[in-house]
Each structure stands twice: as C-alpha cells, then as structure tokens.
Design a protein around this motif. Structure first.
Motif, mmCIF file in Angstrom:
data_model
loop_
_atom_site.group_PDB
_atom_site.id
_atom_site.type_symbol
_atom_site.label_atom_id
_atom_site.label_comp_id
_atom_site.label_asym_id
_atom_site.label_seq_id
_atom_site.Cartn_x
_atom_site.Cartn_y
_atom_site.Cartn_z
ATOM 1 N N TYR A 35 0.858 -1.170 0.000
ATOM 2 C CA TYR A 35 0.000 0.000 0.000
ATOM 3 C C TYR A 35 0.903 1.230 0.000
ATOM 4 O O TYR A 35 2.074 1.146 0.368
ATOM 5 C CB TYR A 35 -0.875 0.056 1.268
ATOM 6 C CG TYR A 35 -1.991 -0.954 1.328
ATOM 7 C CD1 TYR A 35 -1.744 -2.275 1.710
ATOM 8 C CD2 TYR A 35 -3.300 -0.597 1.011
ATOM 9 C CE1 TYR A 35 -2.775 -3.198 1.760
ATOM 10 C CE2 TYR A 35 -4.344 -1.518 1.068
ATOM 11 C CZ TYR A 35 -4.065 -2.818 1.444
ATOM 12 O OH TYR A 35 -5.096 -3.740 1.499
ATOM 13 N N GLY A 106 4.603 -3.638 8.150
ATOM 14 C CA GLY A 106 5.938 -3.159 8.436
ATOM 15 C C GLY A 106 5.875 -1.675 8.789
ATOM 16 O O GLY A 106 4.804 -1.064 8.768
ATOM 17 N N TYR B 35 -7.803 -0.660 12.536
ATOM 18 C CA TYR B 35 -6.365 -0.558 12.721
ATOM 19 C C TYR B 35 -6.038 0.774 13.380
ATOM 20 O O TYR B 35 -6.772 1.759 13.236
ATOM 21 C CB TYR B 35 -5.628 -0.624 11.375
ATOM 22 C CG TYR B 35 -5.621 -1.988 10.735
ATOM 23 C CD1 TYR B 35 -6.735 -2.458 10.041
ATOM 24 C CD2 TYR B 35 -4.510 -2.817 10.831
ATOM 25 C CE1 TYR B 35 -6.737 -3.719 9.458
ATOM 26 C CE2 TYR B 35 -4.494 -4.074 10.248
ATOM 27 C CZ TYR B 35 -5.610 -4.520 9.572
ATOM 28 O OH TYR B 35 -5.607 -5.767 9.002
ATOM 29 N N GLN B 37 -2.796 3.643 13.860
ATOM 30 C CA GLN B 37 -1.530 4.086 13.291
ATOM 31 C C GLN B 37 -0.977 5.225 14.132
ATOM 32 O O GLN B 37 -1.632 6.245 14.323
ATOM 33 C CB GLN B 37 -1.683 4.547 11.847
ATOM 34 C CG GLN B 37 -0.368 4.932 11.191
ATOM 35 C CD GLN B 37 -0.546 5.386 9.765
ATOM 36 O OE1 GLN B 37 -1.482 6.101 9.443
ATOM 37 N NE2 GLN B 37 0.365 4.959 8.871
ATOM 38 N N SER B 39 2.076 8.005 14.488
ATOM 39 C CA SER B 39 3.159 8.732 13.821
ATOM 40 C C SER B 39 3.303 8.418 12.347
ATOM 41 O O SER B 39 4.412 8.420 11.817
ATOM 42 C CB SER B 39 4.505 8.447 14.524
ATOM 43 O OG SER B 39 4.418 8.744 15.883
ATOM 44 N N GLY B 40 2.202 8.125 11.661
ATOM 45 C CA GLY B 40 2.233 7.994 10.207
ATOM 46 C C GLY B 40 3.062 6.853 9.666
ATOM 47 O O GLY B 40 3.454 6.887 8.506
ATOM 48 N N ARG B 41 3.327 5.827 10.463
ATOM 49 C CA ARG B 41 4.094 4.702 9.927
ATOM 50 C C ARG B 41 3.237 3.439 9.957
ATOM 51 O O ARG B 41 2.112 3.468 9.522
ATOM 52 C CB ARG B 41 5.421 4.549 10.685
ATOM 53 C CG ARG B 41 6.339 5.750 10.532
ATOM 54 C CD ARG B 41 6.651 6.087 9.078
ATOM 55 N NE ARG B 41 7.616 5.210 8.504
ATOM 56 C CZ ARG B 41 8.897 5.559 8.267
ATOM 57 N NH1 ARG B 41 9.322 6.743 8.597
ATOM 58 N NH2 ARG B 41 9.724 4.711 7.704
ATOM 59 N N GLY B 42 3.767 2.330 10.433
ATOM 60 C CA GLY B 42 3.050 1.064 10.335
ATOM 61 C C GLY B 42 1.756 1.035 11.112
ATOM 62 O O GLY B 42 1.610 1.674 12.141
ATOM 63 N N LEU B 43 0.782 0.295 10.584
ATOM 64 C CA LEU B 43 -0.506 0.144 11.246
ATOM 65 C C LEU B 43 -0.506 -1.102 12.114
ATOM 66 O O LEU B 43 0.145 -2.095 11.797
ATOM 67 C CB LEU B 43 -1.631 0.027 10.211
ATOM 68 C CG LEU B 43 -2.113 1.312 9.567
ATOM 69 C CD1 LEU B 43 -1.098 1.832 8.571
ATOM 70 C CD2 LEU B 43 -3.463 1.108 8.910
ATOM 71 N N HIS B 45 -3.046 -3.961 13.796
ATOM 72 C CA HIS B 45 -4.380 -4.554 13.754
ATOM 73 C C HIS B 45 -4.982 -4.573 15.149
ATOM 74 O O HIS B 45 -4.341 -5.023 16.105
ATOM 75 C CB HIS B 45 -4.276 -5.977 13.207
ATOM 76 C CG HIS B 45 -5.571 -6.697 13.154
ATOM 77 N ND1 HIS B 45 -5.912 -7.704 14.038
ATOM 78 C CD2 HIS B 45 -6.635 -6.562 12.338
ATOM 79 C CE1 HIS B 45 -7.107 -8.155 13.748
ATOM 80 N NE2 HIS B 45 -7.570 -7.477 12.714
ATOM 81 N N PHE B 88 -8.207 3.535 11.561
ATOM 82 C CA PHE B 88 -8.726 3.248 10.225
ATOM 83 C C PHE B 88 -9.624 2.021 10.259
ATOM 84 O O PHE B 88 -9.302 1.026 10.925
ATOM 85 C CB PHE B 88 -7.577 2.955 9.251
ATOM 86 C CG PHE B 88 -6.673 4.119 8.987
ATOM 87 C CD1 PHE B 88 -5.605 4.389 9.833
ATOM 88 C CD2 PHE B 88 -6.892 4.952 7.902
ATOM 89 C CE1 PHE B 88 -4.765 5.467 9.586
ATOM 90 C CE2 PHE B 88 -6.052 6.024 7.647
ATOM 91 C CZ PHE B 88 -4.996 6.282 8.494
ATOM 92 N N LEU B 100 -7.786 -5.733 1.463
ATOM 93 C CA LEU B 100 -8.566 -4.840 2.302
ATOM 94 C C LEU B 100 -8.559 -3.448 1.675
ATOM 95 O O LEU B 100 -7.547 -3.010 1.137
ATOM 96 C CB LEU B 100 -7.967 -4.743 3.708
ATOM 97 C CG LEU B 100 -8.046 -5.987 4.575
ATOM 98 C CD1 LEU B 100 -7.405 -5.714 5.938
ATOM 99 C CD2 LEU B 100 -9.488 -6.433 4.754
ATOM 100 N N PHE B 102 -9.084 0.464 2.708
ATOM 101 C CA PHE B 102 -9.028 1.299 3.903
ATOM 102 C C PHE B 102 -9.728 2.630 3.692
ATOM 103 O O PHE B 102 -9.735 3.191 2.589
ATOM 104 C CB PHE B 102 -7.568 1.579 4.277
ATOM 105 C CG PHE B 102 -6.857 0.404 4.876
ATOM 106 C CD1 PHE B 102 -6.370 -0.612 4.073
ATOM 107 C CD2 PHE B 102 -6.674 0.307 6.250
ATOM 108 C CE1 PHE B 102 -5.715 -1.710 4.621
ATOM 109 C CE2 PHE B 102 -6.020 -0.778 6.806
ATOM 110 C CZ PHE B 102 -5.548 -1.783 5.989
ATOM 111 N N GLY B 103 -10.294 3.151 4.780
ATOM 112 C CA GLY B 103 -10.808 4.509 4.783
ATOM 113 C C GLY B 103 -9.696 5.503 5.055
ATOM 114 O O GLY B 103 -8.523 5.134 5.143
ATOM 115 N N LYS B 104 -10.073 6.769 5.212
ATOM 116 C CA LYS B 104 -9.079 7.829 5.401
ATOM 117 C C LYS B 104 -8.726 8.050 6.864
ATOM 118 O O LYS B 104 -7.796 8.775 7.175
ATOM 119 C CB LYS B 104 -9.575 9.139 4.783
ATOM 120 C CG LYS B 104 -9.684 9.073 3.275
ATOM 121 C CD LYS B 104 -10.054 10.416 2.682
ATOM 122 C CE LYS B 104 -10.113 10.325 1.167
ATOM 123 N NZ LYS B 104 -10.484 11.616 0.543
#
Lengths: 114, 112
Positions: A35, A106, B35, B37, B39-43, B45, B88, B100, B102-104
């Motif tokens: 993604y 990741g 999910y 998230q 700091s804008g990195r990995g999500l 679950h 999200f 999947l 994802f929404g915003k």
C-alpha cells in the motif's frame, strides 16, 4: 522473522531515478500486500500476492510501478523514472492467508522524490 | 477507491472519557477490521469482525457492525493519552479480491 521488515526506512531520490523498496514478510505468511499512504491520507492499495497465484496488480497507478515476490517470501516494489507525486510512505503487510485475517504491517519506507 | 469512510475526521477528548468512531462502507463485506496508526508509519491490527457478527470486544475496545446500515463503530472506553493515534477501518468485500480497502481514518487526540 518476528515482524514484517521493510528497507530502507527512508529514501530520498532525484526525479527520474529508479528506486527499489524491499519487504520481508513474516515467515509462513502466504499473503503479501503493498500500500502507499500520502501525507494525511488513507492507504491506497497497490498490489497483492497470494502464494503461487497470479498477483492482483489492479492498484498499481502506472506502468512505472512493478513488484515481484521471489520464492513466496521477500518482495521488491520497483518504481521507475520516479516523479514528485510518487513521494509517500510505502507500506508492506502480510497475513497468514488473504483478507480473512488481520494484516501485520511493516514500518514503511518514506520515499521523497526531489 | 475508498470503501470505508470514517467519521469524525478528527476527535479530541480528555483522558478517561470514551471515544467513538464510526465507519460507513458501500458494498457487501466479508469482514471489517480496525487498525491504529501512530506517527504515520506502520498500522497495528486491533480487531476483526465478520459479517455474521454484531458486536465484538477486546480489552477496552468494543466494535459493532450493522450490515443493514453498512456501518460499524469503534468504542474506546476510559481513554488514555497513549490512545492518541489515527484509527482506520478496512473492509474485505464479499466475493471479491482478498485485499482490504481502507478509509481515510479518524485522528484521535486524548489530552492528559
């Protein structure tokens, strides 16, 4: 490994150069996803690999983007002739099988095209 | 294309309060997932709810699903500053690809 590993964590490249982003999924996970996320936005699907099946490439935004998954494990996302609009965080995820399980993500590669 | 739409886009509450986020989607689904998230990195679950389930709990999280209204909600009870993150929802369409969508996201801020 214990988690999904992506490299590099950050990449700055000049417009027009090619870049390769790497993803090492959790061992045994058959499904792997790429993604991308632009600043403050949601996740945009790029490509999905499931075992030995043909990948779902429906999200790749242009023919400059390609991805492969070797031996059902490591995946490489390649962007040719990068453009400024390619700047984003590229996220890789894996799951035991498809969309019926939660994904493990990741930490992403932050790509900046200057 | 975006399948899930979270509401509100941003939410600011005090520590100890409950936070509710909503997600609406358009097509029939196989499951819906939430999910987090940082700091804008990995999500990360949080929870998965299948189309034949109406409610699911995990610790301080409660998720509901109303397939007739094509909507879901995520409730975080007794919020903590560490819950500050973007949340999200993601849907897997019925009969479609395994991917999947994802929404915003909803940006939640929990003030100490």
């Amino acid at each position: 490994g214990a988690g999904v590993s992506q490299s590099p964590s950050n990449k700055v490249t000049e417009k027009g150069k090619d870049v390769e982003l790497r993803c090492d999924p959790i061992s045994g996970h058959t499904a792997l996803y790429w993604y991308r996320q632009s600043l403050g936005q949601g996740l945009e699907f790029l490509i999905y690999f499931q075992g030995n099946s043909a990948p779902d490439k429906s999200g790749l935004p242009s023919d400059r983007f390609s991805a492969e998954r070797t031996g059902g494990s490591v995946s490489t996302l390649t962007i040719q002739r990068t453009q400024q609009e390619d700047s984003a965080v590229y996220l890789c995820a894996s799951s035991p099988y498809g969309g019926d399980y939660g994904y493990t993500f990741g930490s992403g590669t932050r790509l900046t095209v200057v | 294309s975006q399948q899930g739409e979270e509401d509100p886009q941003a939410l600011s509450i005090q520590e100890g309060e409950n936070a509710t986020m909503n997600c609406s989607y358009k097509t029939s689904i196989n499951n819906l997932q939430w999910y987090r998230q940082n700091s804008g990195r990995g999500l990360v679950h949080l929870i998965l709810i299948r189309s034949n389930e109406r409610e699911k709990h995990s610790g301080r999280l409660r998720v509901t699903l109303d397939t007739s209204k094509k909507s879901s909600s995520l409730l975080i009870t007794a919020s903590r500053a560490a819950d500050t993150a973007s949340y999200f929802c993601a849907t897997r369409s019925q009969g479609g690809s395994e991917k999947l969508v994802f929404g915003k996201g909803t940006k939640l801020t929990v003030n100490p």
